[in-house]
Design a protein around this motif. Structure first.
Motif, PDB file in Angstrom:
ATOM      1  N   TYR A   3       0.853  -1.180   0.000  1.00 44.90           N
ATOM      2  CA  TYR A   3       0.000   0.000   0.000  1.00 44.90           C
ATOM      3  C   TYR A   3       0.889   1.229   0.000  1.00 44.90           C
ATOM      4  CZ  TYR A   3      -3.511  -3.310   1.664  1.00 44.90           C
ATOM      5  OH  TYR A   3      -4.340  -4.389   1.795  1.00 44.90           O
ATOM      6  N   LEU A   5       0.621   5.599   0.378  1.00 45.02           N
ATOM      7  CA  LEU A   5      -0.283   6.587   0.933  1.00 45.02           C
ATOM      8  C   LEU A   5       0.427   7.929   1.062  1.00 45.02           C
ATOM      9  CD1 LEU A   5      -3.017   7.060   2.492  1.00 45.02           C
ATOM     10  CD2 LEU A   5      -1.824   6.263   4.532  1.00 45.02           C
ATOM     11  N   TYR A   6      -0.263   8.993   0.698  1.00 38.91           N
ATOM     12  CA  TYR A   6       0.225  10.359   0.912  1.00 38.91           C
ATOM     13  C   TYR A   6      -0.622  11.009   1.997  1.00 38.91           C
ATOM     14  CZ  TYR A   6       2.996   9.972  -3.310  1.00 38.91           C
ATOM     15  OH  TYR A   6       3.916   9.579  -4.244  1.00 38.91           O
ATOM     16  N   ALA A  40      -7.555  11.295   4.228  1.00 40.04           N
ATOM     17  CA  ALA A  40      -6.599  10.799   3.225  1.00 40.04           C
ATOM     18  C   ALA A  40      -6.671   9.283   3.106  1.00 40.04           C
ATOM     19  CB  ALA A  40      -5.183  11.246   3.582  1.00 40.04           C
ATOM     20  N   GLU A  43      -9.887   8.196   1.379  1.00 40.44           N
ATOM     21  CA  GLU A  43      -9.861   8.519  -0.047  1.00 40.44           C
ATOM     22  C   GLU A  43      -8.920   7.602  -0.826  1.00 40.44           C
ATOM     23  OE1 GLU A  43      -7.940  12.139  -2.478  1.00 40.44           O
ATOM     24  OE2 GLU A  43      -9.539  12.745  -1.102  1.00 40.44           O
ATOM     25  N   GLN A  44      -7.732   7.340  -0.279  1.00 46.60           N
ATOM     26  CA  GLN A  44      -6.697   6.615  -1.012  1.00 46.60           C
ATOM     27  C   GLN A  44      -6.730   5.102  -0.798  1.00 46.60           C
ATOM     28  OE1 GLN A  44      -2.758   8.567  -0.622  1.00 46.60           O
ATOM     29  NE2 GLN A  44      -3.907  10.256   0.303  1.00 46.60           N
ATOM     30  N   LEU A  45      -7.149   4.661   0.383  1.00 45.49           N
ATOM     31  CA  LEU A  45      -7.167   3.232   0.697  1.00 45.49           C
ATOM     32  C   LEU A  45      -8.505   2.842   1.328  1.00 45.49           C
ATOM     33  CD1 LEU A  45      -3.590   2.884   2.265  1.00 45.49           C
ATOM     34  CD2 LEU A  45      -4.281   2.300  -0.061  1.00 45.49           C
TER      35      LEU A  45
END
Length: 128
Positions: A3, A5-6, A40, A43-45
């Motif tokens: 994974y 992630l930002y 975040a 949204e991303q994961l």
């Protein structure tokens, strides 16, 4: 597992907590960071919940060129990801690598994280 992630730039451990006459609490900066980190992650994961040991690589892109200790940011970062449910507990992190990225003055700083399968827990006195 892999994974990436930002996240926004976290507060230091000194700014993450606030001390009052009634005890020590998560500060306003800490609560805001927790909310931004949760957004975040969602949204991303979306739907990811890690329950296995992991290796975590963190790149800190500082908000400016001031001198900073890179170890002061991990408490807010790891605790926030536990609170938002990305992983069961940050005790699942078996290896943690922290890197300093170039200053990112336009964005106010940011964090890149790569999460992969964790290696073995090493016995005392052994080196990888």
């Amino acid at each position: 597992m892999l994974y990436e992630l930002y996240l926004p730039f976290p507060p230091t451990v000194n700014d993450y907590y606030t001390k009052t006459a009634r005890g020590v609490y998560i500060s306003t900066k800490g609560r805001i960071f927790r909310e931004l980190a949760a957004e975040a992650v969602n949204e991303q994961l979306p739907g990811v919940h890690i329950t296995a040991p992991m290796l975590l690589e963190v790149v800190l892109y500082m908000p400016d060129a001031r001198r900073r200790d890179i170890d002061n940011y991990q408490k807010a970062l790891l605790d926030s990801l536990t609170i938002c449910g990305l992983w069961e507990d940050d005790s699942l992190v078996n290896q943690l690598f922290i890197y300093r990225g170039k200053a990112s003055t336009r964005s106010g700083g940011s964090v890149f994280m790569r999460i992969t399968d964790g290696g073995p827990v090493l016995p005392a006195g052994s080196l990888p």
